[in-house]
Design a protein around this motif. Structure first.
Motif, PDB file in Angstrom:
ATOM      1  N   PRO A  87      -6.722  28.573  -5.536  1.00 43.34           N
ATOM      2  CA  PRO A  87      -7.263  29.451  -6.591  1.00 43.34           C
ATOM      3  C   PRO A  87      -6.514  29.333  -7.913  1.00 43.34           C
ATOM      4  CG  PRO A  87      -7.254  30.605  -4.502  1.00 43.34           C
ATOM      5  CD  PRO A  87      -6.548  29.289  -4.264  1.00 43.34           C
ATOM      6  N   ASN A  88      -5.203  29.084  -7.873  1.00 40.28           N
ATOM      7  CA  ASN A  88      -4.488  28.985  -9.143  1.00 40.28           C
ATOM      8  C   ASN A  88      -4.653  27.624  -9.815  1.00 40.28           C
ATOM      9  OD1 ASN A  88      -2.823  27.446  -7.552  1.00 40.28           O
ATOM     10  ND2 ASN A  88      -0.999  28.726  -7.787  1.00 40.28           N
ATOM     11  N   ASP A  89      -5.491  26.761  -9.252  1.00 40.15           N
ATOM     12  CA  ASP A  89      -5.894  25.540  -9.961  1.00 40.15           C
ATOM     13  C   ASP A  89      -7.043  25.826 -10.921  1.00 40.15           C
ATOM     14  OD1 ASP A  89      -5.423  23.638  -6.939  1.00 40.15           O
ATOM     15  OD2 ASP A  89      -4.096  23.744  -8.684  1.00 40.15           O
ATOM     16  N   THR A  90      -7.558  27.036 -10.884  1.00 37.67           N
ATOM     17  CA  THR A  90      -8.664  27.423 -11.754  1.00 37.67           C
ATOM     18  C   THR A  90      -8.271  27.304 -13.217  1.00 37.67           C
ATOM     19  OG1 THR A  90      -9.672  28.899 -10.135  1.00 37.67           O
ATOM     20  CG2 THR A  90     -10.135  29.360 -12.453  1.00 37.67           C
ATOM     21  N   GLY A  91      -9.186  26.772 -14.008  1.00 41.49           N
ATOM     22  CA  GLY A  91      -8.933  26.645 -15.437  1.00 41.49           C
ATOM     23  C   GLY A  91      -9.891  25.658 -16.066  1.00 41.49           C
ATOM     24  N   VAL A  92      -9.704  25.460 -17.355  1.00 39.77           N
ATOM     25  CA  VAL A  92     -10.454  24.424 -18.061  1.00 39.77           C
ATOM     26  C   VAL A  92      -9.592  23.169 -18.071  1.00 39.77           C
ATOM     27  CG1 VAL A  92     -11.575  23.746 -20.204  1.00 39.77           C
ATOM     28  CG2 VAL A  92     -11.606  26.145 -19.488  1.00 39.77           C
ATOM     29  N   TYR A  93     -10.169  22.069 -17.646  1.00 38.36           N
ATOM     30  CA  TYR A  93      -9.458  20.804 -17.557  1.00 38.36           C
ATOM     31  C   TYR A  93      -9.868  19.913 -18.734  1.00 38.36           C
ATOM     32  CZ  TYR A  93      -7.563  21.919 -13.020  1.00 38.36           C
ATOM     33  OH  TYR A  93      -6.851  22.505 -11.998  1.00 38.36           O
ATOM     34  N   PHE A  94      -8.860  19.449 -19.438  1.00 37.74           N
ATOM     35  CA  PHE A  94      -9.077  18.645 -20.629  1.00 37.74           C
ATOM     36  C   PHE A  94      -8.585  17.223 -20.412  1.00 37.74           C
ATOM     37  CE2 PHE A  94     -10.303  21.928 -23.632  1.00 37.74           C
ATOM     38  CZ  PHE A  94      -9.763  23.087 -23.072  1.00 37.74           C
ATOM     39  N   CYS A  95      -9.388  16.278 -20.839  1.00 38.55           N
ATOM     40  CA  CYS A  95      -8.980  14.878 -20.860  1.00 38.55           C
ATOM     41  C   CYS A  95      -8.236  14.610 -22.166  1.00 38.55           C
ATOM     42  CB  CYS A  95     -10.218  13.994 -20.767  1.00 38.55           C
ATOM     43  SG  CYS A  95      -9.890  12.218 -20.756  1.00 38.55           S
ATOM     44  N   ASN A  96      -7.194  13.807 -22.069  1.00 39.29           N
ATOM     45  CA  ASN A  96      -6.349  13.513 -23.223  1.00 39.29           C
ATOM     46  C   ASN A  96      -6.150  12.013 -23.345  1.00 39.29           C
ATOM     47  OD1 ASN A  96      -3.212  12.911 -23.926  1.00 39.29           O
ATOM     48  ND2 ASN A  96      -4.001  14.554 -25.218  1.00 39.29           N
ATOM     49  N   TYR A  97      -6.148  11.534 -24.579  1.00 44.07           N
ATOM     50  CA  TYR A  97      -5.919  10.106 -24.858  1.00 44.07           C
ATOM     51  C   TYR A  97      -4.871  10.013 -25.947  1.00 44.07           C
ATOM     52  CZ  TYR A  97      -6.858   5.417 -26.693  1.00 44.07           C
ATOM     53  OH  TYR A  97      -6.730   4.132 -27.134  1.00 44.07           O
ATOM     54  N   GLN A  98      -3.881   9.142 -25.726  1.00 45.66           N
ATOM     55  CA  GLN A  98      -2.831   8.946 -26.717  1.00 45.66           C
ATOM     56  C   GLN A  98      -2.604   7.458 -26.946  1.00 45.66           C
ATOM     57  OE1 GLN A  98       0.784  11.335 -26.264  1.00 45.66           O
ATOM     58  NE2 GLN A  98      -0.248  12.528 -24.678  1.00 45.66           N
ATOM     59  N   GLN A  99      -2.350   7.112 -28.194  1.00 40.44           N
ATOM     60  CA  GLN A  99      -2.017   5.733 -28.536  1.00 40.44           C
ATOM     61  C   GLN A  99      -1.107   5.754 -29.749  1.00 40.44           C
ATOM     62  OE1 GLN A  99      -6.008   4.365 -29.315  1.00 40.44           O
ATOM     63  NE2 GLN A  99      -5.747   4.550 -31.531  1.00 40.44           N
ATOM     64  N   LEU A 100      -0.346   4.673 -29.892  1.00 40.59           N
ATOM     65  CA  LEU A 100       0.471   4.493 -31.085  1.00 40.59           C
ATOM     66  C   LEU A 100      -0.327   3.648 -32.074  1.00 40.59           C
ATOM     67  CD1 LEU A 100       4.115   3.901 -29.814  1.00 40.59           C
ATOM     68  CD2 LEU A 100       3.243   5.843 -31.097  1.00 40.59           C
ATOM     69  N   GLN A 101      -0.460   4.158 -33.273  1.00 35.93           N
ATOM     70  CA  GLN A 101      -1.209   3.445 -34.307  1.00 35.93           C
ATOM     71  C   GLN A 101      -0.344   3.410 -35.555  1.00 35.93           C
ATOM     72  OE1 GLN A 101      -5.198   4.880 -34.685  1.00 35.93           O
ATOM     73  NE2 GLN A 101      -5.679   3.606 -36.444  1.00 35.93           N
ATOM     74  N   GLY A 112     -13.403  19.678 -22.575  1.00 39.53           N
ATOM     75  CA  GLY A 112     -12.987  20.429 -21.399  1.00 39.53           C
ATOM     76  C   GLY A 112     -14.115  20.647 -20.412  1.00 39.53           C
ATOM     77  N   THR A 113     -13.732  20.778 -19.153  1.00 40.32           N
ATOM     78  CA  THR A 113     -14.684  21.084 -18.095  1.00 40.32           C
ATOM     79  C   THR A 113     -14.072  22.173 -17.210  1.00 40.32           C
ATOM     80  OG1 THR A 113     -16.079  20.131 -16.341  1.00 40.32           O
ATOM     81  CG2 THR A 113     -13.853  19.233 -16.545  1.00 40.32           C
ATOM     82  N   GLN A 114     -14.886  23.150 -16.851  1.00 38.56           N
ATOM     83  CA  GLN A 114     -14.391  24.309 -16.106  1.00 38.56           C
ATOM     84  C   GLN A 114     -14.295  23.993 -14.620  1.00 38.56           C
ATOM     85  OE1 GLN A 114     -13.489  27.566 -17.225  1.00 38.56           O
ATOM     86  NE2 GLN A 114     -12.800  27.800 -15.097  1.00 38.56           N
ATOM     87  N   VAL A 115     -13.158  24.336 -14.048  1.00 44.60           N
ATOM     88  CA  VAL A 115     -12.952  24.255 -12.602  1.00 44.60           C
ATOM     89  C   VAL A 115     -12.613  25.661 -12.111  1.00 44.60           C
ATOM     90  CG1 VAL A 115     -11.484  23.376 -10.765  1.00 44.60           C
ATOM     91  CG2 VAL A 115     -12.216  21.864 -12.615  1.00 44.60           C
ATOM     92  N   THR A 116     -13.378  26.133 -11.162  1.00 43.71           N
ATOM     93  CA  THR A 116     -13.132  27.450 -10.586  1.00 43.71           C
ATOM     94  C   THR A 116     -12.969  27.305  -9.079  1.00 43.71           C
ATOM     95  OG1 THR A 116     -14.454  28.504 -12.319  1.00 43.71           O
ATOM     96  CG2 THR A 116     -13.980  29.806 -10.344  1.00 43.71           C
ATOM     97  N   VAL A 117     -11.826  27.771  -8.568  1.00 38.21           N
ATOM     98  CA  VAL A 117     -11.538  27.693  -7.142  1.00 38.21           C
ATOM     99  C   VAL A 117     -11.526  29.112  -6.596  1.00 38.21           C
ATOM    100  CG1 VAL A 117      -9.979  26.835  -5.367  1.00 38.21           C
ATOM    101  CG2 VAL A 117     -10.145  25.647  -7.571  1.00 38.21           C
ATOM    102  N   SER A 118     -12.439  29.384  -5.688  1.00 43.10           N
ATOM    103  CA  SER A 118     -12.536  30.731  -5.112  1.00 43.10           C
ATOM    104  C   SER A 118     -11.713  30.821  -3.831  1.00 43.10           C
ATOM    105  CB  SER A 118     -13.994  31.070  -4.817  1.00 43.10           C
ATOM    106  OG  SER A 118     -14.521  30.175  -3.855  1.00 43.10           O
TER     107      SER A 118
END
Length: 119
Positions: A87-101, A112-118
């Protein structure tokens, strides 16, 4: 510019599994790092897992052994397989991309995408 689109979130019972996907588009550098971050209600966004373009991974202690990050560089996709969800994995999950430019770290986020664990 890099665009990130997450999918795969939803509602699952404790102990279940979900697989998140993130599709990247735009100017993707061959050397980069992608990751998944979670933001629980009322809390700051925190890192769950990272993966480099070379395949090296790093996990938060709270998800080690339960979550697996992977990527398909040819398809510009990154995944987060989440097993034994709590249940404490519940939250909005965001993908992240990083690069050096030009010596500057560029960071991009998905919506973001919502994950809800009951319980």
């Amino acid at each position: 510019q890099v665009q990130l689109v997450e999918s795969g979130g939803g509602l699952v019972q404790a102990g279940g599994s979900l697989r998140l996907s993130c599709a990247a588009s735009g100017t993707i550098f061959s050397i980069n790092t992608m990751g998944w971050y979670r933001q629980a209600p009322g809390k700051q966004r925190e890192l769950d897992a990272l993966i480099t373009s070379g395949g090296s991974t790093n996990y938060a202690d709270s998800v080690k052994g339960r979550f697996t990050i992977s990527r398909d560089n040819a398809k510009k996709l990154v995944y987060l397989q989440m097993d034994s969800l709590k249940p404490n994995d519940t939250g909005v999950y965001f993908c992240n991309y990083q690069q050096l430019q030009a010596g500057v770290r560029m960071t991009y986020w998905g919506q973001g995408t919502q994950v809800t664990v009951s319980s």
